[in-house]
Design an enzyme around this catalytic site. Structure first.
Site, PDB file in Angstrom:
ATOM      1  N   ALA A  30      32.153 -14.175   4.127  1.00 15.75           N
ATOM      2  CA  ALA A  30      33.309 -15.015   4.905  1.00 15.75           C
ATOM      3  C   ALA A  30      32.832 -16.565   5.051  1.00 15.75           C
ATOM      4  O   ALA A  30      32.743 -17.136   6.040  1.00 15.75           O
ATOM      5  CB  ALA A  30      34.064 -14.872   5.378  1.00 15.75           C
ATOM      6  N   ARG A  36      34.439 -26.096  -3.846  1.00 17.16           N
ATOM      7  CA  ARG A  36      35.107 -26.349  -4.400  1.00 17.16           C
ATOM      8  C   ARG A  36      36.423 -26.397  -5.033  1.00 17.16           C
ATOM      9  O   ARG A  36      37.401 -26.906  -5.640  1.00 17.16           O
ATOM     10  CB  ARG A  36      34.800 -24.824  -6.405  1.00 17.16           C
ATOM     11  CG  ARG A  36      33.810 -25.672  -7.032  1.00 17.16           C
ATOM     12  CD  ARG A  36      32.919 -24.547  -7.563  1.00 17.16           C
ATOM     13  NE  ARG A  36      32.512 -22.979  -7.060  1.00 17.16           N
ATOM     14  CZ  ARG A  36      32.640 -22.166  -7.612  1.00 17.16           C
ATOM     15  NH1 ARG A  36      32.197 -21.845  -8.859  1.00 17.16           N
ATOM     16  NH2 ARG A  36      32.029 -20.811  -6.650  1.00 17.16           N
ATOM     17  N   GLY A 101      22.335 -15.899   1.617  1.00 20.23           N
ATOM     18  CA  GLY A 101      22.553 -14.905   0.013  1.00 20.23           C
ATOM     19  C   GLY A 101      23.172 -14.240   0.931  1.00 20.23           C
ATOM     20  O   GLY A 101      23.575 -13.832   2.310  1.00 20.23           O
ATOM     21  N   GLY A 164      27.112 -11.975 -11.293  1.00 19.74           N
ATOM     22  CA  GLY A 164      25.607 -10.661 -11.488  1.00 19.74           C
ATOM     23  C   GLY A 164      26.168 -10.163 -12.600  1.00 19.74           C
ATOM     24  O   GLY A 164      27.248  -9.708 -13.002  1.00 19.74           O
ATOM     25  N   ARG A 358      69.003 -23.104  11.030  1.00 24.71           N
ATOM     26  CA  ARG A 358      67.499 -23.716  12.023  1.00 24.71           C
ATOM     27  C   ARG A 358      67.197 -22.467  12.795  1.00 24.71           C
ATOM     28  O   ARG A 358      68.523 -21.797  13.518  1.00 24.71           O
ATOM     29  CB  ARG A 358      67.553 -25.024  12.504  1.00 24.71           C
ATOM     30  CG  ARG A 358      67.735 -26.169  11.308  1.00 24.71           C
ATOM     31  CD  ARG A 358      67.511 -27.342  11.662  1.00 24.71           C
ATOM     32  NE  ARG A 358      67.242 -27.921  12.922  1.00 24.71           N
ATOM     33  CZ  ARG A 358      67.645 -28.234  14.258  1.00 24.71           C
ATOM     34  NH1 ARG A 358      68.817 -28.851  13.930  1.00 24.71           N
ATOM     35  NH2 ARG A 358      66.438 -28.942  14.929  1.00 24.71           N
ATOM     36  N   ASN A 411      74.814 -32.170  21.275  1.00 18.99           N
ATOM     37  CA  ASN A 411      74.193 -31.861  21.838  1.00 18.99           C
ATOM     38  C   ASN A 411      73.535 -32.003  22.975  1.00 18.99           C
ATOM     39  O   ASN A 411      72.253 -31.805  24.016  1.00 18.99           O
ATOM     40  CB  ASN A 411      73.419 -30.171  21.098  1.00 18.99           C
ATOM     41  CG  ASN A 411      72.342 -30.875  20.142  1.00 18.99           C
ATOM     42  OD1 ASN A 411      73.064 -31.636  19.897  1.00 18.99           O
ATOM     43  ND2 ASN A 411      71.880 -30.293  20.141  1.00 18.99           N
TER      44      ASN A 411
HETATM   45  C1  UD1 Z   1      28.263 -13.322  -5.539  1.00 19.15           C
HETATM   46  C2  UD1 Z   1      26.958 -11.689  -6.327  1.00 19.15           C
HETATM   47  C3  UD1 Z   1      26.912 -12.339  -7.527  1.00 19.15           C
HETATM   48  C4  UD1 Z   1      28.812 -11.513  -8.210  1.00 19.15           C
HETATM   49  C5  UD1 Z   1      29.746 -12.490  -8.024  1.00 19.15           C
HETATM   50  C6  UD1 Z   1      30.479 -12.033  -7.358  1.00 19.15           C
HETATM   51  C7  UD1 Z   1      24.877 -12.140  -5.439  1.00 19.15           C
HETATM   52  C8  UD1 Z   1      23.821 -12.551  -5.151  1.00 19.15           C
HETATM   53  N1  UD1 Z   1      25.880 -12.597  -6.171  1.00 19.15           N
HETATM   54  O1  UD1 Z   1      27.669 -14.388  -6.904  1.00 19.15           O
HETATM   55  O2  UD1 Z   1      26.306 -11.355  -8.230  1.00 19.15           O
HETATM   56  O3  UD1 Z   1      29.159 -11.705  -9.423  1.00 19.15           O
HETATM   57  O4  UD1 Z   1      29.488 -13.076  -5.828  1.00 19.15           O
HETATM   58  O5  UD1 Z   1      32.086 -12.981  -7.473  1.00 19.15           O
HETATM   59  O6  UD1 Z   1      25.256 -11.348  -4.220  1.00 19.15           O
HETATM   60  N2  UD1 Z   1      27.996 -15.125   1.380  1.00 19.15           N
HETATM   61  C9  UD1 Z   1      28.221 -15.149   2.677  1.00 19.15           C
HETATM   62  N3  UD1 Z   1      26.750 -16.175   2.953  1.00 19.15           N
HETATM   63  C10 UD1 Z   1      25.533 -16.503   2.070  1.00 19.15           C
HETATM   64  C11 UD1 Z   1      26.554 -16.580   0.984  1.00 19.15           C
HETATM   65  C12 UD1 Z   1      27.051 -15.737   0.774  1.00 19.15           C
HETATM   66  O7  UD1 Z   1      28.214 -14.783   3.565  1.00 19.15           O
HETATM   67  O8  UD1 Z   1      24.636 -16.514   2.641  1.00 19.15           O
HETATM   68  C13 UD1 Z   1      29.593 -15.120   1.091  1.00 19.15           C
HETATM   69  C14 UD1 Z   1      30.528 -16.511   0.391  1.00 19.15           C
HETATM   70  O9  UD1 Z   1      31.830 -16.658   1.195  1.00 19.15           O
HETATM   71  C15 UD1 Z   1      31.145 -15.316  -0.551  1.00 19.15           C
HETATM   72  C16 UD1 Z   1      30.481 -13.901  -1.092  1.00 19.15           C
HETATM   73  O10 UD1 Z   1      29.723 -14.203  -0.117  1.00 19.15           O
HETATM   74  O11 UD1 Z   1      32.598 -14.794   0.006  1.00 19.15           O
HETATM   75  C17 UD1 Z   1      30.044 -14.558  -2.471  1.00 19.15           C
HETATM   76  O12 UD1 Z   1      29.262 -15.602  -2.375  1.00 19.15           O
HETATM   77  P1  UD1 Z   1      28.478 -16.374  -3.733  1.00 19.15           P
HETATM   78  O13 UD1 Z   1      27.919 -17.611  -3.160  1.00 19.15           O
HETATM   79  O14 UD1 Z   1      30.127 -16.875  -4.172  1.00 19.15           O
HETATM   80  O15 UD1 Z   1      28.177 -15.820  -4.494  1.00 19.15           O
HETATM   81  P2  UD1 Z   1      27.789 -15.994  -6.084  1.00 19.15           P
HETATM   82  O16 UD1 Z   1      27.197 -16.885  -6.622  1.00 19.15           O
HETATM   83  O17 UD1 Z   1      29.972 -15.460  -6.610  1.00 19.15           O
HETATM   84 CA    CA Z   2      32.128 -16.418  -5.920  1.00 16.86          CA
END
Ligand code: UD1
Ligand code: CA
Length: 499
Positions: A30, A36, A101, A164, A358, A411
């Site tokens: 998270a 977005r 990532g 992915g 209330r 009141n």
């Molecule tokens: C990721 C997956 C993808 C999958 C998709 C599903 C990877 C590389 N890709 O892509 O295969 O289909 O989710 O929704 O894992 N987050 C962190 N720290 C980071 C990056 C992300 O906590 O450095 C968290 C984000 O807050 C989010 C989740 O990881 O809750 C997924 O990250 P996001 O950037 O949305 O990944 P996707 O590109 O959607």
């Molecule tokens: Ca995502």
């Protein structure tokens, strides 16, 4: 032994009974920004059905009773941490300062835990509020039963854009790797089976493999998804489990998806209520929070929102067009076109139409709060009624009393709030002001139009208003020739009219 065991042919599992499964740890990702959403509120703190997105994920994870639950936070981490501490004191957080990532995020979580957990580690995203504990348990159970190093939850989706892709061996169907959309070839982009972002890992092997994840991809990030290929190449068993309903794994990125998730979750909650004996006249226009509870034979009419810890007792009927928050509705009570917050409605009582209850309102058995009535911090005893156009604030009303129409419990003196006590079996007149602090005894009557400023002893009639004075002939003298004067003249000429 082959490096690509023919495991991982999807086993559909959602929707059935949850097999018992445990996890040593659950890691919730998270840390992302959620740009977005175009919001000052971090994405995972947006709410559906009375719970934040991350709150839903934590609640589903809790059903597995993991020894450790770690949420990886980064963007707006103070807000997210404060929210988590408030809703689940046992959640640990790991701070990922830069979002390098998903692989890096999980590495950060494992560092927070110290040693790599022995046993199953589940990884879930914090923005998938529809994911159920049953699905997570099924994934963990499949993972353990198949003896996998990693099992990924996948789904067939109509539009795989952005996800992915799950790459399988053409001959055996075994999972080979996950390729990110941005790194995929034309052929891989055609694949409709996607990575949900939910995984079960062997904790020790996960920690090992994360050390080998590189950043030579289009986003320059450590991909968690690379762990799958790394483990497989090292000869470990890699599996996939296909979600029965692809909508369950959907991640929320914008407010359109937020609304869609709310609709699905709400439908799920209402379906559960209906199967438990609740009548929902129009499920499309009724919204309930996850924490709302019901007893059989309660009825929800159209246009109604039930929020917080609201409870409908047996046979209670609410709506249409009502919003109840943290409100308990007693058995066979009727609440119509009402807004209520922190109220208790007794058995067989009636409220509305058009009432505003209330916090601190307590209406007794067979009591009534009628039309255009506002109440606050008011205890209204059994069988007592406030039927029309009144404000009752900071008050105690005994049993079987009737408050006349258009009464105000005064009141507030501009500085402090004061209490009014009305006894049992009272009949107060219409248009009374009860100027608090004041006590009206049992069995009291009050005259219409009274401003009651002094205590009234039991059994008295209180009259507090100016004497009426009629000034005869005033209209003829002061408004000669007017319609009123002509009407008065005509009335005086009618047979039997007083001369
Ligand atoms: C990721 C997956 C993808 C999958 C998709 C599903 C990877 C590389 N890709 O892509 O295969 O289909 O989710 O929704 O894992 N987050 C962190 N720290 C980071 C990056 C992300 O906590 O450095 C968290 C984000 O807050 C989010 C989740 O990881 O809750 C997924 O990250 P996001 O950037 O949305 O990944 P996707 O590109 O959607
Ligand atoms: Ca995502």
């Amino acid at each position: 032994m082959s490096a690509t065991p023919p495991q991982g042919l999807g086993s559909a599992h959602t929707g059935g009974e949850a097999p018992s499964a445990t996890a040593a740890a659950v890691v919730v990702l998270a840390a992302g920004a959620g740009t977005r959403m175009k919001s000052a509120t971090p994405k995972v703190l947006h709410e559906v059905s009375g719970r934040s997105l991350v709150g839903h994920v934590v609640a589903a994870s809790r059903e597995l009773e993991p020894e450790q639950l770690v949420v990886v936070v980064g963007h707006e981490r103070e807000k997210v941490q404060a929210h988590l501490a408030e809703s689940d004191a046992d959640v640990r957080t790991a701070v990922q300062v830069e979002q390098n990532g998903t692989g890096h995020a999980v590495r950060t979580a494992l560092e927070e835990l110290g040693a790599a957990p022995e046993g199953t580690v589940l990884v879930v995203c914090g923005d998938t509020p529809l994911l159920t504990g049953a699905t997570l348990a099924a994934l963990a159970a499949t993972h353990t039963a198949d003896g996998n190093a990693v099992t990924v939850l996948t789904a067939e989706v109509p539009d795989a854009t952005g996800y992915g892709r799950i790459v399988r061996d053409h001959a055996t169907g075994a999972v080979i790797s996950i390729v990110e959309h941005k790194d995929a070839s034309e052929a891989e982009l055609a694949i409709r089976e996607i990575n949900s972002g939910v995984f079960a890992f062997d904790g020790r092997l996960l920690a090992e493999a994360l050390g080998k994840v590189r950043t030579d991809n289009s986003q320059g990030e450590e991909y968690l998804t690379d762990v799958l290929g790394i483990l497989r190449t090292a000869g470990h068993r890699v599996g996939a489990s296909v979600a029965g309903d692809h909508r369950e794994i959907v991640g929320i990125n914008n407010r359109v998806q937020l609304a869609q998730a709310r609709a699905l979750l709400n439908a799920r909650l209402l379906e559960r209520a209906m199967l438990a004996g609740v009548s929902v006249i129009d499920p499309a226009s009724v919204f309930v929070d996850v924490s709302v509870t019901f007893e059989p034979d309660s009825v929800i009419h159209p246009g109604t929102q039930l929020l917080g810890t609201t409870h409908l007792s047996e046979g209670a009927e609410v709506g249409p067009n009502s919003r109840l928050n943290d409100t308990v509705v007693g058995a066979y009570a009727r609440v119509d076109n009402t807004v209520a917050d922190g109220a208790e409605v007794g058995e067989h009582a009636t409220v509305g139409p058009y009432a505003y209850l209330r916090p601190g309102t307590r209406l007794g058995t067979r009591g009534k709060i009628g039309t255009y009535v506002e109440t606050k911090n008011a205890t209204i005893g059994e069988g007592s009624k406030v039927p029309h156009l009144s404000y009752v604030g900071d008050a105690t009303i005994g049993e079987f009393s009737n408050i006349g129409a258009a009464s105000v419990f005064v009141n507030y003196d501009g500085q402090d709030k004061h209490h009014t006590t009305i006894g049992s079996h009272c009949r107060t007149g219409s248009d009374n002001m009860f100027v608090a602090p004041i006590t009206v005894g049992d069995g009291v009557y009050t005259a219409a139009g009274s401003v009651i400023t002094k205590n009234v002893p039991a059994g008295a009639l209180a009259v507090a208003r100016g004497q009426q004075r009629n000034i005869e002939g005033w209209v003829a003298r002061k408004r000669p020739g007017s319609a009123a004067a002509r009407a008065a003249q005509a009335a005086s000429e009618e047979p039997g009219a007083e001369s």
